[in-house]
Design an enzyme around this catalytic site. Sequence first.
Site, PDB file in Angstrom:
ATOM      1  CG  HIS A 103      -1.982  -1.111   1.133  1.00 15.03           C
ATOM      2  ND1 HIS A 103      -1.538  -2.459   1.769  1.00 15.03           N
ATOM      3  CD2 HIS A 103      -3.272  -0.963   0.745  1.00 15.03           C
ATOM      4  CE1 HIS A 103      -2.753  -3.134   1.493  1.00 15.03           C
ATOM      5  NE2 HIS A 103      -3.706  -2.421   1.063  1.00 15.03           N
ATOM      6  CE1 TYR A 117       3.913   3.872  -4.527  1.00 14.19           C
ATOM      7  CE2 TYR A 117       5.307   5.872  -3.647  1.00 14.19           C
ATOM      8  CZ  TYR A 117       4.416   5.378  -4.715  1.00 14.19           C
ATOM      9  OH  TYR A 117       3.818   6.130  -5.597  1.00 14.19           O
ATOM     10  CB  CYS A 118       3.906   0.463   3.474  1.00 11.92           C
ATOM     11  SG  CYS A 118       3.921  -1.006   4.736  1.00 11.92           S
ATOM     12  CB  ILE A 119       6.768  -2.596  -0.867  1.00 14.27           C
ATOM     13  CG1 ILE A 119       6.429  -1.326  -1.586  1.00 14.27           C
ATOM     14  CG2 ILE A 119       6.721  -3.839  -1.592  1.00 14.27           C
ATOM     15  CD1 ILE A 119       4.945  -1.515  -2.016  1.00 14.27           C
TER      16      ILE A 119
END
Length: 145
Positions: A103, A117-119
């Site tokens: 997200h 950007y949390c990946i």
Amino acid sequence: MDESKKNERLQQLTDIQYNVTQKAGTERPFQNEFYDNVAKGIYVDIVSGKPLFSSNDQYDAGCGWPSFTKPIDEAEVIEHRDLTHGMIRTEVKSADADSHLGHVFPDGPQDKGGLRYCINSAALRFIPVDKLEEEGYQAYKKIFE
């Protein structure tokens, strides 16, 4: 991405990689491969191999997942509204393989655009700088020069 090639790659994924990329799962925070990676290199989509993020844009957001201020190429990520789990979020998927990545949130470093950007690590493969040429990503060496 060609469907037969995608299906071949999907069969090579681990259970967690498949769950994250194909079923929009989430791996556990602080218990994943890249949340604290400090090596220089690029992160590519575990399914398609397309370059997505650079370690130059990675930072410690304290959330337990790899966090980036931006993708290498915005055309390689697609954003979708995500209303699951009683929240309003923006899902990030890879453009080529349609892999769920994680997200994006508007709480990143303001001096770098304000995005986080949390990946999921399970959606990524890391290519260290010294392996870029060997792995066919020589065009990305310039990012680190």
